[in-house]
Design a protein around this motif. Sequence first.
Motif, PDB file in Angstrom:
ATOM      1  N   ASN A  71      97.276 116.065 104.476  1.00 58.98           N
ATOM      2  CA  ASN A  71      96.572 114.818 104.787  1.00 58.98           C
ATOM      3  C   ASN A  71      97.572 113.946 105.541  1.00 58.98           C
ATOM      4  O   ASN A  71      98.266 113.132 104.948  1.00 58.98           O
ATOM      5  N   LEU A  72      97.671 114.158 106.852  1.00 54.79           N
ATOM      6  CA  LEU A  72      98.751 113.571 107.640  1.00 54.79           C
ATOM      7  C   LEU A  72      98.641 112.067 107.865  1.00 54.79           C
ATOM      8  O   LEU A  72      99.630 111.435 108.237  1.00 54.79           O
ATOM      9  N   SER A  73      97.470 111.491 107.645  1.00 46.89           N
ATOM     10  CA  SER A  73      97.322 110.062 107.898  1.00 46.89           C
ATOM     11  C   SER A  73      96.501 109.403 106.789  1.00 46.89           C
ATOM     12  O   SER A  73      95.462 109.923 106.386  1.00 46.89           O
ATOM     13  N   HIS A  74      96.997 108.272 106.298  1.00 42.95           N
ATOM     14  CA  HIS A  74      96.253 107.524 105.287  1.00 42.95           C
ATOM     15  C   HIS A  74      94.999 106.934 105.908  1.00 42.95           C
ATOM     16  O   HIS A  74      94.975 106.617 107.100  1.00 42.95           O
ATOM     17  N   LYS A  75      93.952 106.787 105.117  1.00 46.69           N
ATOM     18  CA  LYS A  75      92.669 106.286 105.614  1.00 46.69           C
ATOM     19  C   LYS A  75      92.792 104.911 106.268  1.00 46.69           C
ATOM     20  O   LYS A  75      92.005 104.559 107.146  1.00 46.69           O
ATOM     21  N   SER A  76      93.796 104.123 105.888  1.00 45.38           N
ATOM     22  CA  SER A  76      94.008 102.799 106.486  1.00 45.38           C
ATOM     23  C   SER A  76      94.705 102.901 107.846  1.00 45.38           C
ATOM     24  O   SER A  76      94.772 101.923 108.589  1.00 45.38           O
ATOM     25  N   GLY A  77      95.259 104.088 108.139  1.00 44.16           N
ATOM     26  CA  GLY A  77      96.001 104.280 109.381  1.00 44.16           C
ATOM     27  C   GLY A  77      97.409 103.698 109.342  1.00 44.16           C
ATOM     28  O   GLY A  77      98.121 103.718 110.344  1.00 44.16           O
ATOM     29  N   THR A  78      97.854 103.216 108.182  1.00 44.98           N
ATOM     30  CA  THR A  78      99.155 102.543 108.104  1.00 44.98           C
ATOM     31  C   THR A  78     100.310 103.457 107.704  1.00 44.98           C
ATOM     32  O   THR A  78     101.467 103.077 107.856  1.00 44.98           O
ATOM     33  N   VAL A  79     100.019 104.633 107.192  1.00 45.69           N
ATOM     34  CA  VAL A  79     101.066 105.599 106.833  1.00 45.69           C
ATOM     35  C   VAL A  79     100.699 106.930 107.463  1.00 45.69           C
ATOM     36  O   VAL A  79      99.588 107.431 107.273  1.00 45.69           O
ATOM     37  N   GLN A  80     101.652 107.466 108.233  1.00 40.71           N
ATOM     38  CA  GLN A  80     101.385 108.722 108.936  1.00 40.71           C
ATOM     39  C   GLN A  80     102.550 109.679 108.783  1.00 40.71           C
ATOM     40  O   GLN A  80     103.697 109.331 109.039  1.00 40.71           O
TER      41      GLN A  80
END
Length: 195
Positions: A71-80
């Motif tokens: 899961n390379l990216s958090h749903k908020s887009g703030t952690v990748q």
Amino acid sequence: MSVSLQKGQKVNLSKENAGLSTVLVGLGWDEARQPGGFFAKKVQDIDCDASAIMLKNGKLNDIGDLVYYGNLSHKSGTVQHMGDNLTGAGDGDDEQIIIKLSDVPKEYDRIVIVVNIYKAFERRQNFGMIENAFIRIVDARNNKEICRYNLTDNYSGMTALIFGEVYRHNGEWKFNAAGQGTTDPGLNELSARYR
């Protein structure tokens, strides 16, 4: 100039770096060679996996708050997560995680950075077979290293490490160099510590 941290030491990321909005968390390690000098036989490739566990009030509430190779990216887009390195070969960072501090939703107060050895028990591998492990925080604006924590303890028998945590305190972002080894067999068990 980068700050060299000791285990348990904290640094205020916001205070020392005005306007800091995005950081790169770089993690690195090398496989140790078997005794016998330069021509020693290398152990089987060790696949270390870095992950970020996003916590609300110190707890993991949702499986979607795990950022890792699956899961390379958090749903908020703030952690990748920038991708999985399967061997740890080469110099510099082996895996990187980008955190947009200024955009992390307010309900998240802590982002724990962990590394576990993929299939550690099956392959009979542990962090005693790893050397030169480090975590570093870099200002993404100018690629300037803010702080670095070199893990120097003996982690023989440990299959996972809690490298450190980026956390929000009184509106400022800080970093804690944790350096805690565990015998958790994988990310599921490691993340369960925060449920």
